[in-house]
Design a protein around this motif. Structure first.
Motif, PDB file in Angstrom:
ATOM      1  N   PRO A   1       8.164  -6.692  28.199  1.00 48.57           N
ATOM      2  CA  PRO A   1       7.205  -5.577  28.190  1.00 48.57           C
ATOM      3  C   PRO A   1       7.798  -4.280  27.631  1.00 48.57           C
ATOM      4  N   THR A   2       6.913  -3.350  27.279  1.00 50.02           N
ATOM      5  CA  THR A   2       7.320  -2.041  26.754  1.00 50.02           C
ATOM      6  C   THR A   2       6.746  -0.937  27.638  1.00 50.02           C
ATOM      7  N   PRO A   3       7.317  -0.748  28.837  1.00 42.17           N
ATOM      8  CA  PRO A   3       6.732   0.220  29.774  1.00 42.17           C
ATOM      9  C   PRO A   3       6.928   1.687  29.390  1.00 42.17           C
ATOM     10  N   THR A   4       7.914   2.022  28.556  1.00 40.88           N
ATOM     11  CA  THR A   4       8.110   3.443  28.227  1.00 40.88           C
ATOM     12  C   THR A   4       8.211   3.622  26.715  1.00 40.88           C
ATOM     13  N   PHE A   5       8.097   4.874  26.266  1.00 41.81           N
ATOM     14  CA  PHE A   5       8.164   5.125  24.835  1.00 41.81           C
ATOM     15  C   PHE A   5       9.573   4.884  24.291  1.00 41.81           C
ATOM     16  N   ALA A   6      10.576   4.969  25.169  1.00 47.50           N
ATOM     17  CA  ALA A   6      11.943   4.668  24.717  1.00 47.50           C
ATOM     18  C   ALA A   6      12.040   3.222  24.241  1.00 47.50           C
ATOM     19  N   ASP A   7      11.183   2.350  24.774  1.00 47.05           N
ATOM     20  CA  ASP A   7      11.192   0.951  24.337  1.00 47.05           C
ATOM     21  C   ASP A   7      10.894   0.836  22.845  1.00 47.05           C
ATOM     22  N   VAL A   8      10.033   1.728  22.349  1.00 47.83           N
ATOM     23  CA  VAL A   8       9.712   1.706  20.922  1.00 47.83           C
ATOM     24  C   VAL A   8      10.982   1.966  20.111  1.00 47.83           C
ATOM     25  N   GLY A   9      11.758   2.950  20.557  1.00 52.60           N
ATOM     26  CA  GLY A   9      13.007   3.252  19.855  1.00 52.60           C
ATOM     27  C   GLY A   9      14.017   2.122  19.961  1.00 52.60           C
ATOM     28  N   VAL A  10      14.136   1.556  21.167  1.00 48.95           N
ATOM     29  CA  VAL A  10      15.143   0.503  21.371  1.00 48.95           C
ATOM     30  C   VAL A  10      14.752  -0.773  20.626  1.00 48.95           C
ATOM     31  N   ILE A  11      13.468  -1.047  20.524  1.00 47.52           N
ATOM     32  CA  ILE A  11      13.038  -2.206  19.722  1.00 47.52           C
ATOM     33  C   ILE A  11      13.455  -2.000  18.273  1.00 47.52           C
ATOM     34  N   GLY A  12      13.224  -0.790  17.757  1.00 49.98           N
ATOM     35  CA  GLY A  12      13.622  -0.521  16.376  1.00 49.98           C
ATOM     36  C   GLY A  12      15.126  -0.680  16.188  1.00 49.98           C
ATOM     37  N   TRP A  13      15.881  -0.106  17.114  1.00 50.83           N
ATOM     38  CA  TRP A  13      17.344  -0.131  16.970  1.00 50.83           C
ATOM     39  C   TRP A  13      17.909  -1.524  17.216  1.00 50.83           C
ATOM     40  N   LEU A  14      17.653  -2.095  18.413  1.00 48.68           N
ATOM     41  CA  LEU A  14      18.310  -3.360  18.770  1.00 48.68           C
ATOM     42  C   LEU A  14      17.567  -4.590  18.250  1.00 48.68           C
ATOM     43  N   VAL A  15      16.263  -4.647  18.485  1.00 57.65           N
ATOM     44  CA  VAL A  15      15.520  -5.853  18.120  1.00 57.65           C
ATOM     45  C   VAL A  15      15.442  -5.976  16.594  1.00 57.65           C
ATOM     46  N   ASP A  16      15.081  -4.881  15.934  1.00 62.08           N
ATOM     47  CA  ASP A  16      15.026  -4.950  14.481  1.00 62.08           C
ATOM     48  C   ASP A  16      16.438  -5.033  13.895  1.00 62.08           C
ATOM     49  N   GLY A  17      17.408  -4.434  14.577  1.00 60.57           N
ATOM     50  CA  GLY A  17      18.802  -4.558  14.132  1.00 60.57           C
ATOM     51  C   GLY A  17      19.262  -6.012  14.186  1.00 60.57           C
ATOM     52  N   ALA A  18      18.930  -6.696  15.286  1.00 59.71           N
ATOM     53  CA  ALA A  18      19.285  -8.121  15.393  1.00 59.71           C
ATOM     54  C   ALA A  18      18.529  -8.929  14.347  1.00 59.71           C
ATOM     55  N   ALA A  19      17.272  -8.561  14.123  1.00 62.08           N
ATOM     56  CA  ALA A  19      16.465  -9.278  13.122  1.00 62.08           C
ATOM     57  C   ALA A  19      17.108  -9.132  11.743  1.00 62.08           C
ATOM     58  N   ILE A  20      17.571  -7.934  11.428  1.00 62.84           N
ATOM     59  CA  ILE A  20      18.199  -7.710  10.122  1.00 62.84           C
ATOM     60  C   ILE A  20      19.442  -8.583   9.976  1.00 62.84           C
ATOM     61  N   CYS A  21      20.244  -8.613  11.050  1.00 66.01           N
ATOM     62  CA  CYS A  21      21.454  -9.456  11.054  1.00 66.01           C
ATOM     63  C   CYS A  21      21.115 -10.908  10.740  1.00 66.01           C
ATOM     64  N   ASN A  22      20.044 -11.379  11.372  1.00 68.51           N
ATOM     65  CA  ASN A  22      19.583 -12.745  11.174  1.00 68.51           C
ATOM     66  C   ASN A  22      19.037 -12.963   9.779  1.00 68.51           C
ATOM     67  N   GLN A  23      18.369 -11.938   9.262  1.00 64.97           N
ATOM     68  CA  GLN A  23      17.523 -12.136   8.087  1.00 64.97           C
ATOM     69  C   GLN A  23      18.215 -11.852   6.763  1.00 64.97           C
ATOM     70  N   VAL A  24      19.211 -10.972   6.771  1.00 67.64           N
ATOM     71  CA  VAL A  24      19.879 -10.672   5.499  1.00 67.64           C
ATOM     72  C   VAL A  24      20.443 -11.958   4.861  1.00 67.64           C
ATOM     73  N   PRO A  25      21.117 -12.836   5.636  1.00 68.06           N
ATOM     74  CA  PRO A  25      21.601 -14.075   5.007  1.00 68.06           C
ATOM     75  C   PRO A  25      20.461 -14.983   4.535  1.00 68.06           C
ATOM     76  N   LEU A  26      19.281 -14.838   5.137  1.00 66.23           N
ATOM     77  CA  LEU A  26      18.156 -15.690   4.726  1.00 66.23           C
ATOM     78  C   LEU A  26      17.622 -15.307   3.349  1.00 66.23           C
ATOM     79  N   CYS A  27      18.006 -14.121   2.859  1.00 70.54           N
ATOM     80  CA  CYS A  27      17.632 -13.739   1.493  1.00 70.54           C
ATOM     81  C   CYS A  27      18.287 -14.678   0.479  1.00 70.54           C
ATOM     82  N   ARG A  28      19.324 -15.433   0.921  1.00 67.92           N
ATOM     83  CA  ARG A  28      19.978 -16.407   0.046  1.00 67.92           C
ATOM     84  C   ARG A  28      19.634 -17.837   0.457  1.00 67.92           C
ATOM     85  N   SER A  29      18.591 -17.971   1.254  1.00 62.51           N
ATOM     86  CA  SER A  29      18.176 -19.298   1.696  1.00 62.51           C
ATOM     87  C   SER A  29      17.851 -20.176   0.482  1.00 62.51           C
TER      88      SER A  29
END
Lengths: 122, 323
Positions: free
Chosen positions: B122-150
């Motif tokens: 869940p996203t109970p506070t507005f800080a969750d929006v920031g943390v999703i961008g930083w950590l969740v999207d950061g992890a997604a980028i880590c996962n996804q950059v190598p997939l550009c060479r899939s």
């Protein structure tokens, strides 16, 4: 609708899942939209380049969806959309004899001709 | 001389050609011959990824109406719209393999296909929006950059577009958090609370540990995947630690410390039972996420039907005008 969808599957650009024709046939409620291929001109002076596909009810909405989907950050100044089944494509195999005629004509390339190094502007 | 080529020989020839293409680091394209398992694995991975983008609109979408300023609202709208776009790029890539978009949606809604476990929190506070961008999207980028060479062309190309846009997502999140940490004590506490809740689920985004990820080896041989889950997880931890320091927040792991010998950070073990529970449907928001997606799909049916009916009528008129 179903004939559109099966045409999509046999079109030039997409694959088929071992002969299985997918799509919204036989389900009148579903009203699947046909597949379009999208081509974007990045800026004046460049060719339109294929960027992907989308589904839309008709040509007009396909253009609008293409704008929203593929040019959210000034990626284009012009868009073409075309129903996927209108595209006819060559076989993807590089060993296809289709391309053989150009394979053995090295004399079509400038490097085929030996010119002494001291001849200028060649 | 006529040589009879048996079906088995032909398949072997196709297979060798496919293997050589992969070995040469060339891309497989939609109409190339490919092993059934390769096609199936890709459809599963790409559609799961597409579903994640679509479901991923929800946790942050909840904050669009409550964003604290017009600037934040405009940013959040653009971001959530991007997630929709990413889903559509990926459905488009899945369709090049013969998958059907409507069927994929059905499989998401009735639970036959999964999406990333992270979006069940869940996203109970507005800080969750920031943390999703930083950590969740950061992890997604880590996962996804190598997939550009899939190895599969349409997937790799979709990932290139997605990665370009994810960079905005991560930076807006981090900037949001920097703004909050420069604010009041209550705002700083809100950021720390969000980090505490999202850190471990973010580490789980890379999937189970390598020794419990049976399909990874085959995906790596096919060059669909380029790095193992644990490699990517380590890379993410190493990237994130200095970012947390710059932000002045604590990552909630007592075992997290630099290991000079390894040249990496050591870190604790995520709760893999929790990951299993959330994936199998028992996370805090699983039912809600699917219910919202189902409602959007069903409530939107009349729009899709009306557009198709309008298109049919226009086509009919155009034919009449020609005749």
């Amino acid at each position: 609708m179903s004939s559109d969808m099966s045409s999509d599957m046999s079109s030039g650009v997409n694959g088929d899942m071992n002969g299985r024709v997918s799509g919204g046939e036989g389900d009148g409620v579903r009203a699947s939209w046909p597949l379009y291929e999208v081509f974007v001109r990045g800026k004046r002076g460049l060719n339109h380049v294929h960027v992907g596909s989308l589904r839309a009810a008709d040509d007009e909405t396909a253009l609008r969806h293409a704008r929203d989907l593929y040019t959210r950050r000034n990626e284009g100044v012009s868009i073409w959309v075309v129903r996927s089944y209108h595209i006819t494509a060559s076989s993807p195999d590089e060993k296809d004899p289709f391309f053989a005629p150009s394979g053995d004509k090295v004399y079509r390339h400038p490097t085929f001709y030996e010119i002494p190094d001291d001849v200028p502007h060649m | 001389m006529v040589v009879a080529v048996t079906a088995a020989e032909e398949t072997r020839e196709f297979e060798e050609h496919f293997d050589r293409t992969i070995a040469r680091e060339q891309r497989i394209e939609p109409r190339d011959w490919m092993p059934g398992g390769y096609r199936k694995t890709l459809i599963r991975q790409i559609s799961q990824h597409a579903h994640s983008e679509i479901i991923g609109m929800q946790p942050e979408g909840e904050w669009i109406t409550r964003a604290p300023s017009l600037r934040r609202k405009a940013i959040l709208l653009a971001k959530v719209q991007d997630e929709a776009g990413h889903g559509l790029y990926l459905y488009s890539a899945a369709e090049t393999l013969g998958a059907d978009r409507d069927e994929l949606t059905d499989m998401l809604i009735d639970g036959r296909q999964k999406y990333s476990s992270i979006f069940n929190y869940p996203t109970p506070t507005f800080a969750d929006v920031g943390v999703i961008g930083w950590l969740v999207d950061g992890a997604a980028i880590c996962n996804q950059v190598p997939l550009c060479r899939s190895s599969y062309g349409p997937y790799a190309r979709a990932m290139i577009r997605i990665c370009k846009e994810e960079s905005f997502h991560q930076r807006q999140g981090y900037e949001l958090l920097m703004t909050m940490t420069r604010g009041t004590t209550a705002q700083r506490a809100m950021v720390q609370d969000a980090v505490d809740r999202w850190w471990w689920p973010s580490l789980m985004m890379f999937g189970p540990p390598d020794d419990a990820s049976p399909n990874s080896a085959r995906s790596m041989a096919w060059k669909i995947k380029r790095h193992s889950n644990d490699e990517l997880r380590q890379r993410f931890v190493d990237m994130t630690v200095p970012q947390a320091e710059a932000l002045g927040v604590r990552l909630p792991d007592p075992d997290l410390r630099w290991n000079d010998e390894r040249g990496h950070h050591d870190f604790g073990r995520p709760d893999w039972d929790e990951l299993k529970r959330v994936i199998s449907g028992d996370g805090p928001c699983n039912a809600e996420r699917i219910a919202v997606r189902r409602a959007a799909h069903e409530d939107g049916a009349w729009v899709r039907e009306a557009a198709a009916a309008h298109a049919a009528k226009q086509a009919e008129r155009a034919r009449g005008a020609v005749a």
